[in-house]
Design a protein around this motif. Sequence first.
Motif, PDB file in Angstrom:
ATOM      1  N   TYR A 158       0.832  -1.203   0.000  1.00  0.00           N
ATOM      2  CA  TYR A 158       0.000   0.000   0.000  1.00  0.00           C
ATOM      3  C   TYR A 158       0.873   1.262   0.000  1.00  0.00           C
ATOM      4  O   TYR A 158       2.066   1.210   0.342  1.00  0.00           O
ATOM      5  N   VAL A 159       0.237   2.370  -0.381  1.00  0.00           N
ATOM      6  CA  VAL A 159       0.851   3.690  -0.263  1.00  0.00           C
ATOM      7  C   VAL A 159      -0.171   4.587   0.409  1.00  0.00           C
ATOM      8  O   VAL A 159      -1.348   4.569   0.035  1.00  0.00           O
ATOM      9  N   LEU A 160       0.269   5.335   1.439  1.00  0.00           N
ATOM     10  CA  LEU A 160      -0.598   6.353   2.037  1.00  0.00           C
ATOM     11  C   LEU A 160      -0.046   7.723   1.661  1.00  0.00           C
ATOM     12  O   LEU A 160       1.174   7.912   1.661  1.00  0.00           O
ATOM     13  N   SER A 161      -0.947   8.667   1.346  1.00  0.00           N
ATOM     14  CA  SER A 161      -0.484  10.039   1.159  1.00  0.00           C
ATOM     15  C   SER A 161      -1.322  10.951   2.033  1.00  0.00           C
ATOM     16  O   SER A 161      -2.532  10.789   2.140  1.00  0.00           O
ATOM     17  N   PHE A 162      -0.639  11.904   2.711  1.00  0.00           N
ATOM     18  CA  PHE A 162      -1.308  12.842   3.610  1.00  0.00           C
ATOM     19  C   PHE A 162      -1.039  14.263   3.158  1.00  0.00           C
ATOM     20  O   PHE A 162       0.112  14.617   2.896  1.00  0.00           O
ATOM     21  N   GLN A 163      -2.105  15.092   3.052  1.00  0.00           N
ATOM     22  CA  GLN A 163      -1.907  16.501   2.759  1.00  0.00           C
ATOM     23  C   GLN A 163      -2.978  17.316   3.479  1.00  0.00           C
ATOM     24  O   GLN A 163      -3.998  16.769   3.894  1.00  0.00           O
ATOM     25  N   GLU A 164      -2.719  18.608   3.651  1.00  0.00           N
ATOM     26  CA  GLU A 164      -3.588  19.448   4.479  1.00  0.00           C
ATOM     27  C   GLU A 164      -4.837  19.897   3.723  1.00  0.00           C
ATOM     28  O   GLU A 164      -5.935  19.923   4.260  1.00  0.00           O
ATOM     29  N   SER A 165      -4.653  20.250   2.437  1.00  0.00           N
ATOM     30  CA  SER A 165      -5.763  20.782   1.642  1.00  0.00           C
ATOM     31  C   SER A 165      -6.206  19.743   0.612  1.00  0.00           C
ATOM     32  O   SER A 165      -5.682  18.631   0.559  1.00  0.00           O
ATOM     33  N   ASP A 166      -7.196  20.107  -0.194  1.00  0.00           N
ATOM     34  CA  ASP A 166      -7.551  19.211  -1.299  1.00  0.00           C
ATOM     35  C   ASP A 166      -7.040  19.779  -2.631  1.00  0.00           C
ATOM     36  O   ASP A 166      -7.604  19.528  -3.680  1.00  0.00           O
ATOM     37  N   GLU A 167      -5.981  20.564  -2.521  1.00  0.00           N
ATOM     38  CA  GLU A 167      -5.268  21.051  -3.706  1.00  0.00           C
ATOM     39  C   GLU A 167      -5.031  19.863  -4.652  1.00  0.00           C
ATOM     40  O   GLU A 167      -4.464  18.854  -4.242  1.00  0.00           O
TER      41      GLU A 167
END
Lengths: 380, 380, 380, 380, 380
Positions: free
Chosen positions: A158-167
């Motif tokens: 698996y790969v997880l990606s985390f970001q603050e906005s929905d840019e």
Amino acid sequence: MNKASKKAAHKFQSIFSSGHLRRHHRKPPGQVPGTAIHTGVQRLDEVLMTVHDFDESHYDIIPIQKIEKSEPFLQNKSKTWIQIRGLHDIEKLKTVWNYFELHPLVQEDIVSTSQRPKVEHYPNAVYIVLRMIKQHEGDNGNYNVQTEQISIVLGDNYVLSFQESDEPIFDPILKRLELTTTRLRKFGPDYLAYALADNIVDHYFYALDVINENIEKIEEEILDDPREEQLQKIHALRRDLIFFRKSVWSLRDGINSLIRDDLPLISTEVKVFLRDLYDHIVQVVDSMETNREMVFGLYDMYMSGLSNRMNEVMKVLTIIATIFIPLTFIAGIYGMNFNSEVSPYNLPELNWYFGYPFSLGLMVLLTGGMIYYFKRKSWF
Amino acid sequence: MNKASKKAAHKFQSIFSSGHLRRHHRKPPGQVPGTAIHTGVQRLDEVLMTVHDFDESHYDIIPIQKIEKSEPFLQNKSKTWIQIRGLHDIEKLKTVWNYFELHPLVQEDIVSTSQRPKVEHYPNAVYIVLRMIKQHEGDNGNYNVQTEQISIVLGDNYVLSFQESDEPIFDPILKRLELTTTRLRKFGPDYLAYALADNIVDHYFYALDVINENIEKIEEEILDDPREEQLQKIHALRRDLIFFRKSVWSLRDGINSLIRDDLPLISTEVKVFLRDLYDHIVQVVDSMETNREMVFGLYDMYMSGLSNRMNEVMKVLTIIATIFIPLTFIAGIYGMNFNSEVSPYNLPELNWYFGYPFSLGLMVLLTGGMIYYFKRKSWF
Amino acid sequence: MNKASKKAAHKFQSIFSSGHLRRHHRKPPGQVPGTAIHTGVQRLDEVLMTVHDFDESHYDIIPIQKIEKSEPFLQNKSKTWIQIRGLHDIEKLKTVWNYFELHPLVQEDIVSTSQRPKVEHYPNAVYIVLRMIKQHEGDNGNYNVQTEQISIVLGDNYVLSFQESDEPIFDPILKRLELTTTRLRKFGPDYLAYALADNIVDHYFYALDVINENIEKIEEEILDDPREEQLQKIHALRRDLIFFRKSVWSLRDGINSLIRDDLPLISTEVKVFLRDLYDHIVQVVDSMETNREMVFGLYDMYMSGLSNRMNEVMKVLTIIATIFIPLTFIAGIYGMNFNSEVSPYNLPELNWYFGYPFSLGLMVLLTGGMIYYFKRKSWF
Amino acid sequence: MNKASKKAAHKFQSIFSSGHLRRHHRKPPGQVPGTAIHTGVQRLDEVLMTVHDFDESHYDIIPIQKIEKSEPFLQNKSKTWIQIRGLHDIEKLKTVWNYFELHPLVQEDIVSTSQRPKVEHYPNAVYIVLRMIKQHEGDNGNYNVQTEQISIVLGDNYVLSFQESDEPIFDPILKRLELTTTRLRKFGPDYLAYALADNIVDHYFYALDVINENIEKIEEEILDDPREEQLQKIHALRRDLIFFRKSVWSLRDGINSLIRDDLPLISTEVKVFLRDLYDHIVQVVDSMETNREMVFGLYDMYMSGLSNRMNEVMKVLTIIATIFIPLTFIAGIYGMNFNSEVSPYNLPELNWYFGYPFSLGLMVLLTGGMIYYFKRKSWF
Amino acid sequence: MNKASKKAAHKFQSIFSSGHLRRHHRKPPGQVPGTAIHTGVQRLDEVLMTVHDFDESHYDIIPIQKIEKSEPFLQNKSKTWIQIRGLHDIEKLKTVWNYFELHPLVQEDIVSTSQRPKVEHYPNAVYIVLRMIKQHEGDNGNYNVQTEQISIVLGDNYVLSFQESDEPIFDPILKRLELTTTRLRKFGPDYLAYALADNIVDHYFYALDVINENIEKIEEEILDDPREEQLQKIHALRRDLIFFRKSVWSLRDGINSLIRDDLPLISTEVKVFLRDLYDHIVQVVDSMETNREMVFGLYDMYMSGLSNRMNEVMKVLTIIATIFIPLTFIAGIYGMNFNSEVSPYNLPELNWYFGYPFSLGLMVLLTGGMIYYFKRKSWF
Ligand SMILES: [Mg+2]
Ligand SMILES: [Mg+2]
Ligand SMILES: [Mg+2]
Ligand SMILES: [Mg+2]
Ligand SMILES: [Mg+2]
Ligand SMILES: [Mg+2]
Ligand SMILES: [Mg+2]
Ligand SMILES: [Mg+2]
Ligand SMILES: [Mg+2]
Ligand SMILES: [Mg+2]
Ligand SMILES: [Mg+2]
Ligand SMILES: [Mg+2]
Ligand SMILES: [Mg+2]
Ligand SMILES: [Mg+2]
Ligand SMILES: [Mg+2]
Ligand SMILES: [Mg+2]
Ligand SMILES: [Mg+2]
Ligand SMILES: [Mg+2]
Ligand SMILES: [Mg+2]
Ligand SMILES: [Mg+2]
Ligand SMILES: [Mg+2]
Ligand SMILES: [Mg+2]
Ligand SMILES: [Mg+2]
Ligand SMILES: [Mg+2]
Ligand SMILES: [Mg+2]
Ligand SMILES: [Mg+2]
Ligand SMILES: [Mg+2]
Ligand SMILES: [Mg+2]
Ligand SMILES: [Mg+2]
Ligand SMILES: [Mg+2]
Ligand SMILES: [Mg+2]
């Protein structure tokens, strides 16, 4: 400085201004290491979770509310990318982190959004922190640059990606995923993690272009007329480059460690692509160093531009003063009130027939001499 | 700055101006890695392919239209160099790349014409990127420098070279190939690849000479008379050296890796020659560093030249003002209208027999004193 | 700048001026690597070859015309040094090179007389390039520094030395060879090669002394009176140090490789001496860095010396102008022609009994005030 | 610069002035390596030799005339330190060197008293060169710093120390040797060698303190009033730091090699103490770097202090000139001699009833306007 | 500089002023290595010792008077932290040191309170030195920063901490110890030592924030109006950063050695946390470098601000002088006393009907020309 130029000063702020450290979100000292506290700003109403499940034969996009819903996709043989947007709801994020058994220190870094870029190896995962630097063209042709911390966790399937906005930073990846014949669909999750990072690094070249253009614009302005405004622009550029360097520099060693170290999660085929990514980062770092030197050069140009103008101002003053002060002296001489009646030695010129023309002639001679002197010194 | 000097500013642009990044050809971010898009300019009508087939006994030059035509030359035992000129026709280039099974990342870099120089190792080939820097003597004795990216692919029995234009950069190699007894004919394709690279590095020394000459010229001009023009020339030199460094610097490590690593494609005999090439590159890099310091020195000279001139200007003003202001004051005194009739204390000098000569004498004395003072301060 | 100071500028050229690259002798690009072309100047009529054959029991000096004449000396058990002076006659040199089977790249470097110093290992020989820097005391107490490339080839039972002129640089070695008990006679050819190199490095300390003396002289001159002349001297020093560094810097790594690597041609005993040589080179390099910083310091001193003088000039102008301009104004007031007859308000002072003394008193008061002000600001 | 300030310049010379290289003692080039020639100055009448023999049970001090007299002390089991003071009598020193079979290169370095600090390993001994930097408080509270090269030779059962003068640098060690329970008496000669070196390094902190104090003093002086004198002090500090760095820098690597390398002469227990010594040296080097940056900062402060004063001088001139030049112009107007009788347009003001008060009013108005302008620019 | 601004200078001292080296406490040279002498200041009446004994089931805090009282806690299986506050009473401290058999060099460093940060490995313990940097908000919103040396000794079943004051630096740790489920209670003493160090490093970010804020404040002030005051603030910032760097820099390598080396006292689990600590330190060091560059930028801004103001001052002077000096000259001309009665050539203008208006017109014309000239040069 008057108000007008003060306003101007505010207009020429750093293009990366949104990336400044927000000290008010600083965690209190002595916290338990691994305490996840969001130090950024809330940009979304709620945490969005999307499962991208794909292999050579299919590609499904499934928005989920609870992380347990991803179970079947993780169990099957296809590759799974879980995209998480929004970092403010620690409780919800904790369900994800616990599900994937992420180390507390990784949890902490995901929501501490002013990390320097890095790559960390854990027994069950590789943790990558990057800083997205994305440029938008503003109304008046100026560029607006947005920065955001992106975290990528690469596990065995698996790969997880985390970001603050929905840019929509990963949109090009989503488009490529839809094509059946791409390497993305064929290769493992390590290639996906690489592709996400590569996508972010691609944007750095655009930020470099903005800086390059600014340097060239200021260069022309200084050549034309060095004003205080340009100094502020130079200072802002300097600050931008410092911020940019902090955002990229340490990524180089991180990616290098992925290539050099013998990690079970990274296949040999993907290492060739990581080498290409490394090459891009080196190119960005090189260009930043180059730009830094150009900015030092701008400052030197500005300072000598100022000196040049000062020289010119002083020359004007000196020429005028040097020509007219002696003339005024002569006029002063013949404005004296010595009594020419008591003695033939007292200002006899005043009574000469050509006294006035004589004095004017004297002045013309003196002026001519001065002008000749200045010409010879090539002050004109 | 007036228009004349502004024009001058444009005249003194960088000698490497053609090498600037063209941002309009920048690829959009998020592209599939390995997507070949030509980022340079089209310089030829069509892609030219020429086979050079040679060994100790023969040397044939065969222009071909399709890459399959090179099959017989690759099958036989002689060495084969396929020279490809023109990088705009991706379709045609793809037939070549696929024929030789080049890695997609290599394909991408061949047509991305602003790579930094590098050496990359692939299982079946070594990929070398260099930047040609070739100087032409212009009309008015000025130098014009042309730069172009050259890619070299070294396989087990072939060498591929890729360039954008048909600039005859490899002509000396073609001439040497015609001689039967040269090492080029005797040694393997690794020696040919070395010779192509060596040929490019040879030109760097000429670019250094142009820069050296410019430094010496500006040095003399600044000593003669520091003008704003020189500052712009210094700035252009600085930019040139930065560009030059970017074009050479990383090649050093690339060539070193060819010498140090144990590669089946590079023979021990050729490594001795690669060491010589490495030595040349180090010499170029050393000279660039040296030139950089000389350019910093030029700037320091320019700034202190300006200060010196300012000092001189101020001295002239001070001498003139300091001599004439007091004289004018004396003239002012005797230009006052006090009524000498109502009192013996009111300007009695006006009625003295030698009043005027006395006042002139006073002035001469004062002037003498000032001149003595300035002489002692050695301001003349 | 007038002609006199321009001439002065030429007088203060670099002490290493003879070491500048001569671009007219630059080889055309694309030459066969290993093509021997003399890039220096012819300094001798013909190539001189001298055989020095010696062991603990004898020392013979035999000038030879053909290299084959050295055969017997090479065959016997004694050590043999063949000293070759003159590098212009490639044909003759080729007979030597072929006799000793030197690699074409070594041949090329021997006659390319602007190599950076280096040590290269070949299967049958070690090739060392050094730059002699020798100082002669000129007529007027000034120093004249001569530089020349020296090549040393160390084989298993011979040493070759190549130089352009017949400058007696190796005379101290010749004298020591005449003594029977010296290590030179006892040890192998590796010790001789070391001794030749050590002899050259010894001279560097003298060049450093010349530079040190120049720095101290300029320092005193700037403290005394900073003139444009000194700036040019500083610039020349800077150039000298850059040239000097280029001539020494890379030798450090070369000698270090002789100590660290396990070479059959270098005995353990000689390595102790090479360590001493290495130590000397490090000392020279350290002193150069030190001198570089001192020269930066000189520039800073010069610039602040200029600023100081400017300050002084401006103070003189300001004091004179500030004292006399108000006085002249008062004189101007009483030089006005208001008709005091039409009104008691029109310049009644002109008709006062003590009008003139009153005006003078006003002036004295004003001057006193100004002088007090300047004293308090400690401008005197 | 007048004579008074010139004298001042001489007063502010480097505190390390005694450490300058004495070029007249430079050895001629091409000397046999290992030729012992004293390059310092003779400071004692004759060479003094003292044997310190000690173990846990006894400590004897025996002055000797001939080195052979030390034989019994070297034969017995106790540790032996032979302290040699005076380096001018090569003949006498040779008897010592030959007795202990010191390598000729060590002999040479012992009497070449401007070595950089270093540690050299020989089969039978470790050779350590240090520079003593000892501060004496002078008459007027100023510090006087004395420097001297100290050589230490550590053999298997002996330590030799060589110094030029009889400066009691090792007195604290002698005192500690008298105490029976100290590690000095218990441990081997390696600990004694360490203690001698540690004793020298201890003094560096005091030299640092002197430099620190000087920096703070100059800082205050510049804040108070930047004068040329301070510039010279800054320059002297810069030179001192350069000399100091040369005296310490390379010792770091030397001591490190004693810790890292596996030497039979150094016991594991002593290595812990050498690590502490290494730590001290690093602390000194760090502080020197820190001081160097502070000195750069002083220069920057000095330069901007000058600029500030220049600004103030110029403001005074500008205020005075800008107020009085227009006033003088008005006075000049009414000092013109136009014939008011031939026309009502010719200076009618001269005949106004309030002409003079009117002109004065005009002047007051103008002055008020100027003062308002300057106030708004906050020039007062 | 007047007294007011001098006072101001004292107000803007370094925020780290309390951290300066106190030379009066410097130990005399030649002391026995390992001699424990307190070089700081006494801050407590007596040495306070507190035992913290804890494991997963209990946590006890026991103040003790004699170190022997800790015996039972050390004997049992729970982890034991002995916190020692006050470093002035060497005798009492010696009882502790001897009880734990600390190396004399460790004893010495604990009470030498200006050590650079470091990590040292001993057979039975790891010794860590850190510098606490803690900020207090003062009365007037200014920050007050307190610094203190903290020593941590990690043994196999205990941790010792030494500090000079009873500053509650470790309070967050005490609070966390009270919670049963924390890693502190579960993990070994190595985790406690890590937590103590991490707690100190956390404070560095706050010190960075203070510096950042100061930089931004000064930046705004300089943009508004560059005054001497700012220069002093810049200088103080520079000194602060130098002190800060000295306090942090070397800690990086120390912590790295704990991670890399294979130490029995540090478990693999804790190494992950040490890596996080290392990451924080790197972040601090990066930010310091960044701040250093910003401070250089501030200085450049200040200097060019000064130059800009000088230019403005000179322009005002030049405009006024250039306009009025020629006008005054014309007034001077018509103030001459040539006898217009003896000749029609002597100042006939004086008798013209429109003589005065003509002269005024001349002046207006000249002024207009000047104003046009200055407008074209855009000096307004
Ligand atoms: Mg840089
Ligand atoms: Mg750089
Ligand atoms: Mg730089
Ligand atoms: Mg630089
Ligand atoms: Mg710079
Ligand atoms: Mg600079
Ligand atoms: Mg350099
Ligand atoms: Mg440099
Ligand atoms: Mg540099
Ligand atoms: Mg530098
Ligand atoms: Mg430099
Ligand atoms: Mg510079
Ligand atoms: Mg340096
Ligand atoms: Mg240096
Ligand atoms: Mg430097
Ligand atoms: Mg420097
Ligand atoms: Mg500098
Ligand atoms: Mg500078
Ligand atoms: Mg430094
Ligand atoms: Mg530094
Ligand atoms: Mg530094
Ligand atoms: Mg620096
Ligand atoms: Mg520096
Ligand atoms: Mg600086
Ligand atoms: Mg600098
Ligand atoms: Mg830096
Ligand atoms: Mg930096
Ligand atoms: Mg820098
Ligand atoms: Mg820096
Ligand atoms: Mg700078
Ligand atoms: Mg800098």
